[in-house]
Write an enzyme that holds these catalytic residues in place. Sequence first.
Site, PDB file in Angstrom:
ATOM      1  N   GLY A  53      42.256  34.744  44.654  1.00  0.00           N
ATOM      2  CA  GLY A  53      43.202  35.745  45.155  1.00  0.00           C
ATOM      3  C   GLY A  53      43.717  36.747  44.140  1.00  0.00           C
ATOM      4  O   GLY A  53      44.087  37.866  44.491  1.00  0.00           O
ATOM      5  N   ASP A 109      48.380  35.623  42.814  1.00  0.00           N
ATOM      6  CA  ASP A 109      48.508  36.614  43.876  1.00  0.00           C
ATOM      7  C   ASP A 109      49.785  36.389  44.655  1.00  0.00           C
ATOM      8  O   ASP A 109      50.531  37.311  44.935  1.00  0.00           O
ATOM      9  CB  ASP A 109      47.272  36.575  44.811  1.00  0.00           C
ATOM     10  CG  ASP A 109      46.948  35.170  45.325  1.00  0.00           C
ATOM     11  OD1 ASP A 109      47.581  34.193  44.894  1.00  0.00           O
ATOM     12  OD2 ASP A 109      46.052  35.059  46.185  1.00  0.00           O
ATOM     13  N   ASP A 112      53.469  30.700  47.777  1.00  0.00           N
ATOM     14  CA  ASP A 112      53.877  30.419  49.163  1.00  0.00           C
ATOM     15  C   ASP A 112      54.697  29.136  49.187  1.00  0.00           C
ATOM     16  O   ASP A 112      55.919  29.165  49.044  1.00  0.00           O
ATOM     17  CB  ASP A 112      52.620  30.350  50.041  1.00  0.00           C
ATOM     18  CG  ASP A 112      52.915  29.986  51.484  1.00  0.00           C
ATOM     19  OD1 ASP A 112      54.097  29.956  51.878  1.00  0.00           O
ATOM     20  OD2 ASP A 112      51.964  29.724  52.239  1.00  0.00           O
ATOM     21  N   PHE A 161      51.776  35.540  57.204  1.00  0.00           N
ATOM     22  CA  PHE A 161      50.486  35.438  56.541  1.00  0.00           C
ATOM     23  C   PHE A 161      49.964  36.832  56.211  1.00  0.00           C
ATOM     24  O   PHE A 161      49.858  37.682  57.090  1.00  0.00           O
ATOM     25  CB  PHE A 161      49.470  34.690  57.407  1.00  0.00           C
ATOM     26  CG  PHE A 161      48.271  34.257  56.633  1.00  0.00           C
ATOM     27  CD1 PHE A 161      48.310  33.117  55.845  1.00  0.00           C
ATOM     28  CD2 PHE A 161      47.110  35.013  56.659  1.00  0.00           C
ATOM     29  CE1 PHE A 161      47.202  32.730  55.105  1.00  0.00           C
ATOM     30  CE2 PHE A 161      45.992  34.630  55.921  1.00  0.00           C
ATOM     31  CZ  PHE A 161      46.050  33.482  55.143  1.00  0.00           C
ATOM     32  N   VAL A 162      49.658  37.069  54.940  1.00  0.00           N
ATOM     33  CA  VAL A 162      49.236  38.409  54.509  1.00  0.00           C
ATOM     34  C   VAL A 162      47.802  38.393  53.986  1.00  0.00           C
ATOM     35  O   VAL A 162      47.321  37.375  53.487  1.00  0.00           O
ATOM     36  CB  VAL A 162      50.193  38.984  53.428  1.00  0.00           C
ATOM     37  CG1 VAL A 162      51.536  39.339  54.033  1.00  0.00           C
ATOM     38  CG2 VAL A 162      50.370  38.026  52.256  1.00  0.00           C
ATOM     39  N   ARG A 174      39.548  40.418  51.491  1.00  0.00           N
ATOM     40  CA  ARG A 174      40.105  40.574  50.140  1.00  0.00           C
ATOM     41  C   ARG A 174      40.026  42.023  49.665  1.00  0.00           C
ATOM     42  O   ARG A 174      40.813  42.459  48.852  1.00  0.00           O
ATOM     43  CB  ARG A 174      39.350  39.697  49.132  1.00  0.00           C
ATOM     44  CG  ARG A 174      39.512  38.205  49.361  1.00  0.00           C
ATOM     45  CD  ARG A 174      38.920  37.431  48.179  1.00  0.00           C
ATOM     46  NE  ARG A 174      38.765  36.018  48.460  1.00  0.00           N
ATOM     47  CZ  ARG A 174      39.725  35.103  48.350  1.00  0.00           C
ATOM     48  NH1 ARG A 174      40.931  35.454  47.951  1.00  0.00           N
ATOM     49  NH2 ARG A 174      39.486  33.842  48.620  1.00  0.00           N
TER      50      ARG A 174
HETATM   51  P1  IMP Z   1      50.942  27.783  47.657  1.00  0.00           P
HETATM   52  O1  IMP Z   1      50.336  26.626  46.912  1.00  0.00           O
HETATM   53  O2  IMP Z   1      51.309  27.381  49.055  1.00  0.00           O
HETATM   54  O3  IMP Z   1      52.115  28.394  46.929  1.00  0.00           O
HETATM   55  O4  IMP Z   1      49.862  28.921  47.814  1.00  0.00           O
HETATM   56  C1  IMP Z   1      48.629  28.780  47.206  1.00  0.00           C
HETATM   57  C2  IMP Z   1      47.638  29.862  47.466  1.00  0.00           C
HETATM   58  O5  IMP Z   1      47.419  30.004  48.850  1.00  0.00           O
HETATM   59  C3  IMP Z   1      48.000  31.245  46.985  1.00  0.00           C
HETATM   60  O6  IMP Z   1      47.763  31.428  45.624  1.00  0.00           O
HETATM   61  C4  IMP Z   1      47.067  32.078  47.847  1.00  0.00           C
HETATM   62  O7  IMP Z   1      45.788  32.152  47.266  1.00  0.00           O
HETATM   63  C5  IMP Z   1      47.049  31.316  49.145  1.00  0.00           C
HETATM   64  N1  IMP Z   1      48.026  31.897  50.092  1.00  0.00           N
HETATM   65  C6  IMP Z   1      49.311  31.574  50.291  1.00  0.00           C
HETATM   66  N2  IMP Z   1      49.892  32.355  51.220  1.00  0.00           N
HETATM   67  C7  IMP Z   1      48.922  33.223  51.620  1.00  0.00           C
HETATM   68  C8  IMP Z   1      48.905  34.330  52.549  1.00  0.00           C
HETATM   69  O8  IMP Z   1      49.891  34.689  53.217  1.00  0.00           O
HETATM   70  N3  IMP Z   1      47.711  34.973  52.653  1.00  0.00           N
HETATM   71  C9  IMP Z   1      46.589  34.639  51.953  1.00  0.00           C
HETATM   72  N4  IMP Z   1      46.586  33.643  51.056  1.00  0.00           N
HETATM   73  C10 IMP Z   1      47.739  32.937  50.896  1.00  0.00           C
HETATM   74 MG    MG Z   2      46.015  32.127  44.800  1.00  0.00          MG
END
Ligand code: IMP
Ligand code: MG
Length: 183
Positions: A53, A109, A112, A161-162, A174
């Site tokens: 990402g 990137d 979340d 979700f983005v 992407r």
């Molecule tokens: P986390 O571990 O939940 O904080 O997120 C991990 C990874 O999930 C991020 O680095 C992104 O690559 C992917 N991710 C999280 N939220 C989104 C979203 O809204 N769109 C696309 N990828 C996401």
């Molecule tokens: Mg990521």
Amino acid sequence: MTAISEFQKVVHENKFRTLIDREQIQNRIQILGKEITRDYMGKEPILIGVLNGCFIFFADLVRSVECDLEIDFIKLSSYGDEKVSSGKVEVLKDINADLGGRHVLIVEDIVDTGLSINFLKQKLMKLKPASLKIVSLLLKKETAKVDFDIDYVGFEISNEFVVGYGLDHKQVLRNLPAVYVMD
Ligand code: IMP
Ligand code: MG
């Protein structure tokens, strides 16, 4: 029709709503670059990009930083093809650089749930860097469970979700030029 104009068509058919446009992204990155330049001048940091990402943000960010730096990448997986985290983090490609005694800046990137960044921070702290900070283009503050600060944040966004500007849905989208909400 080229791939990019196919995307534009989809965007205009309102499947995606522009959340952050190209100009807003570039303006914010210039500011982040100035802050990072100020904080790391003379320290020759290693910027660790979290694949996949980060790749577009990473490329724009490093070009806005005006001090010597090194780069490396790590690839993590937690989402699979879903829109919600699976709850497990795996290292799919590890870093090669020796981080001992170095100033390390993780480039994400988006934060979340915070699962990935928590995992990565713990993993990299074991390598005894001189300092470890995080820059993330996006932060979903409502969902992020982190008991430390994300040192540099591009934009705080709500829990939607983005896609685009490096962020995918099922590995595509992407290469959209800005950040969009998928409805
Ligand atoms: P986390 O571990 O939940 O904080 O997120 C991990 C990874 O999930 C991020 O680095 C992104 O690559 C992917 N991710 C999280 N939220 C989104 C979203 O809204 N769109 C696309 N990828 C996401
Ligand atoms: Mg990521």
